[in-house]
Design a protein around this motif. Structure first.
Motif, short mmCIF file in Angstrom:
data_model
loop_
_atom_site.label_atom_id
_atom_site.label_comp_id
_atom_site.label_asym_id
_atom_site.label_seq_id
_atom_site.Cartn_x
_atom_site.Cartn_y
_atom_site.Cartn_z
N PHE A 1 -21.49 -0.77 17.75
CA PHE A 1 -22.74 -0.88 16.99
C PHE A 1 -22.94 0.35 16.13
CE2 PHE A 1 -27.22 -0.54 16.19
CZ PHE A 1 -27.61 -1.85 15.94
N SER A 2 -23.21 0.11 14.85
CA SER A 2 -23.57 1.17 13.92
C SER A 2 -24.45 0.54 12.86
CB SER A 2 -22.31 1.77 13.28
OG SER A 2 -22.65 2.51 12.13
N TRP A 3 -25.39 1.33 12.35
CA TRP A 3 -26.26 0.78 11.32
C TRP A 3 -25.48 0.45 10.05
CZ3 TRP A 3 -30.29 -0.99 13.33
CH2 TRP A 3 -30.96 -0.32 14.36
N GLU A 4 -24.37 1.15 9.85
CA GLU A 4 -23.55 0.90 8.66
C GLU A 4 -22.55 -0.23 8.87
OE1 GLU A 4 -24.00 2.22 5.73
OE2 GLU A 4 -25.67 3.42 6.48
N GLU A 5 -21.99 -0.28 10.08
CA GLU A 5 -21.04 -1.35 10.36
C GLU A 5 -21.04 -1.66 11.85
OE1 GLU A 5 -16.45 -2.67 9.44
OE2 GLU A 5 -16.87 -0.56 9.80
N PHE B 1 -20.44 -6.63 10.37
CA PHE B 1 -21.52 -6.73 9.39
C PHE B 1 -22.34 -5.44 9.42
CE2 PHE B 1 -22.88 -8.51 13.41
CZ PHE B 1 -24.14 -7.99 13.62
N ARG B 2 -23.31 -5.34 8.51
CA ARG B 2 -24.16 -4.15 8.37
C ARG B 2 -25.55 -4.47 8.91
NH1 ARG B 2 -23.07 -0.61 3.91
NH2 ARG B 2 -25.24 -0.87 3.26
N PRO B 3 -25.90 -3.97 10.09
CA PRO B 3 -27.20 -4.29 10.69
C PRO B 3 -28.40 -3.89 9.84
CG PRO B 3 -25.75 -3.35 12.33
CD PRO B 3 -25.07 -3.19 11.01
N LYS B 4 -28.26 -2.83 9.05
CA LYS B 4 -29.42 -2.37 8.29
C LYS B 4 -29.84 -3.38 7.22
CE LYS B 4 -26.96 0.39 4.80
NZ LYS B 4 -26.82 1.76 4.25
N ASP B 5 -28.97 -4.35 6.95
CA ASP B 5 -29.32 -5.36 5.95
C ASP B 5 -30.12 -6.52 6.53
OD1 ASP B 5 -27.92 -3.92 4.07
OD2 ASP B 5 -26.05 -5.04 4.35
N ASP C 1 -27.66 -10.40 31.99
CA ASP C 1 -27.51 -11.85 31.98
C ASP C 1 -26.81 -12.30 33.25
OD1 ASP C 1 -28.75 -12.28 29.62
OD2 ASP C 1 -26.93 -12.41 28.40
N ASP C 2 -27.27 -13.41 33.81
CA ASP C 2 -26.77 -13.87 35.11
C ASP C 2 -25.57 -14.79 34.91
OD1 ASP C 2 -26.49 -14.36 37.75
OD2 ASP C 2 -28.16 -15.80 37.87
N ASP C 3 -24.40 -14.20 34.64
CA ASP C 3 -23.16 -14.96 34.61
C ASP C 3 -22.02 -14.02 34.95
OD1 ASP C 3 -22.57 -13.53 32.30
OD2 ASP C 3 -23.25 -15.13 30.97
N ASP C 4 -20.80 -14.52 34.91
CA ASP C 4 -19.65 -13.74 35.35
C ASP C 4 -19.14 -12.79 34.29
OD1 ASP C 4 -19.71 -15.02 37.73
OD2 ASP C 4 -18.33 -16.63 37.12
N GLU C 5 -19.62 -12.91 33.05
CA GLU C 5 -19.08 -12.09 31.98
C GLU C 5 -19.79 -10.75 31.95
OE1 GLU C 5 -18.13 -12.63 27.23
OE2 GLU C 5 -19.43 -14.02 28.29
N GLU C 6 -19.03 -9.69 31.80
CA GLU C 6 -19.60 -8.35 31.78
C GLU C 6 -20.41 -8.16 30.50
OE1 GLU C 6 -18.15 -3.68 31.69
OE2 GLU C 6 -16.71 -5.32 31.93
N GLY C 7 -21.58 -7.56 30.59
CA GLY C 7 -22.44 -7.36 29.44
C GLY C 7 -22.03 -6.14 28.64
N VAL C 8 -22.64 -6.03 27.49
CA VAL C 8 -22.36 -4.88 26.60
C VAL C 8 -23.68 -4.25 26.24
CG1 VAL C 8 -21.47 -4.20 24.36
CG2 VAL C 8 -20.28 -5.94 25.66
N THR C 9 -23.77 -2.93 26.42
CA THR C 9 -24.98 -2.21 26.04
C THR C 9 -24.87 -1.79 24.58
OG1 THR C 9 -25.16 -1.31 28.26
CG2 THR C 9 -26.40 -0.19 26.54
N VAL C 10 -25.91 -2.05 23.83
CA VAL C 10 -25.90 -1.71 22.41
C VAL C 10 -26.44 -0.29 22.25
CG1 VAL C 10 -26.82 -2.32 20.17
CG2 VAL C 10 -26.30 -4.09 21.82
N THR C 11 -25.61 0.61 21.74
CA THR C 11 -26.04 1.99 21.50
C THR C 11 -25.65 2.41 20.10
OG1 THR C 11 -24.16 2.40 22.92
CG2 THR C 11 -26.23 3.32 23.61
N PRO C 12 -26.59 2.88 19.32
CA PRO C 12 -26.27 3.31 17.95
C PRO C 12 -25.29 4.48 17.99
CG PRO C 12 -28.63 3.07 18.23
CD PRO C 12 -28.03 2.99 19.57
N GLU C 13 -24.38 4.49 17.00
CA GLU C 13 -23.48 5.62 16.88
C GLU C 13 -24.21 6.77 16.21
OE1 GLU C 13 -20.10 4.35 14.71
OE2 GLU C 13 -19.23 3.23 16.38
N SER C 14 -23.79 8.00 16.52
CA SER C 14 -24.42 9.16 15.91
C SER C 14 -23.90 9.38 14.50
CB SER C 14 -24.14 10.39 16.75
OG SER C 14 -22.75 10.54 16.91
#
Length: 316
Positions: free
Chosen positions: A188-192, A250-254, A303-316
């Motif tokens: 995750f990044s605001w630019e990409e 994609f670019r989240p800031k858009d 989420d309650d399923d077998d798939e491991e989740g992903v934490t969204v953290t902005p890059e510095s």
């Protein structure tokens, strides 16, 4: 007048029936002689009846609108002279109901002592079939019977009709159903931002689809987040479901509020359009996929399923 001078009386009355028999027998002998001479000439020169056989039926193009079919007919000419192929009359039917018929005039010439493969191209328009026969469902496989009459002009024999027949099956394709179930962020990044789209593909057909390519574009809240071509090999069984993960950046800031709604666990509307390239028992197909007005969400850690989740953290 002396008795020796009396004229001789000759009986020229009605002819014996046996005379007619002799004449009839003579004419029969003449006919037999001519027939024998004809057979000898035929044997000497080598005239004979041509033969024909349906060797292959190709489907070079098939999609949701139509099926292009090419019938290969091998014709052998045993004669010492070329023979013209006057007409080709064909009919395709299913369960006794006509799907298509036509006539190809002046279809060419078969070389002396040679053989030729004559191609008969036909096109089945699915809308015409479905509008005529309501019980033919999209996604089904229907039987067909192909009838072909080849009309040739052969010396000695004259005009001949060579009847041919072939049976088989042909599909009435139906586009797969697609759903974008979840989005997982890999980076995750605001630019990409790189994310994985979790797609659910449902095969609505009575035959397997061998998925080998995917072209797509995705919109979130009416804003395109891009698309790509993906080579992916998997099989979606008939009336079955398969899951595909595809990467996208994609670019989240858009995106404004649409992205924040996903981060907060709310659903957001999406649209997805494209094509899938598949192999089928009837040949390759390029089928459209589309989904409008769907809703998706971010895959979170809890989420309650077998798939491991992903934490969204902005890059510095």
């Amino acid at each position: 007048m002396a008795s020796d001078d009396k004229p001789e009386i000759v009986d020229r009355g009605v002819k014996d029936k046996g005379d007619d028999d002799d004449k009839g027998g003579f004419m029969d002998k003449v006919k037999d002689f001519i027939h024998d001479v004809g057979e000898k000439i035929e044997e000497t020169i080598g005239f004979g009846k041509p033969t024909a056989d349906v060797t292959t039926i190709h489907i070079p193009c098939i999609n949701l609108e139509k099926a292009d079919i090419v019938v290969d007919v091998l014709i052998k000419n045993p004669n010492p002279v070329p023979i013209p192929l006057v007409d080709i009359d064909y009919l395709i039917e299913s369960d006794g109901r006509k799907l298509l018929s036509g006539l190809i005039p002046d279809a060419g010439t078969i070389h002396a002592h040679g053989e030729e493969t004559v191609k008969i191209p036909v096109t089945l328009i699915y809308d015409d079939i479905k509008s005529t026969y309501n019980d033919i469902e999209p996604g089904s496989i229907i039987p067909y019977r192909l009838k072909v009459d080849l009309i040739v002009d052969v010396p000695v024999f004259g005009r001949l009709t060579l009847p041919l027949e072939k049976t088989g099956e042909i599909p009435i394709p139906y586009k797969p159903d697609i759903d974008l179930e979840k989005i997982r962020f890999e980076r995750f990044s605001w630019e990409e931002t790189v994310a994985i789209l979790h797609l659910r593909l449902e095969n609505m057909n009575d035959f397997d689809l061998g998925l080998n390519g995917l072209e797509y574009e995705v919109w979130l809240s009416d804003m395109s987040i891009g698309g790509a071509e993906l080579e992916k090999s998997t099989t979606i069984g008939k009336k079955g479901i398969s899951y595909v993960d595809i990467p996208i950046s994609f670019r989240p800031k858009d995106f404004g509020s649409a992205l924040w709604d996903m981060i907060r666990g709310k659903g957001t509307g999406y649209t997805m359009k494209g094509h899938i390239n598949v192999d089928t028992p009837f040949g390759p197909m390029k089928l459209p996929i589309s989904k409008e007005g769907g809703t998706t969400r971010l895959k979170k850690d809890d989420d309650d399923d077998d798939e491991e989740g992903v934490t969204v953290t902005p890059e510095s």
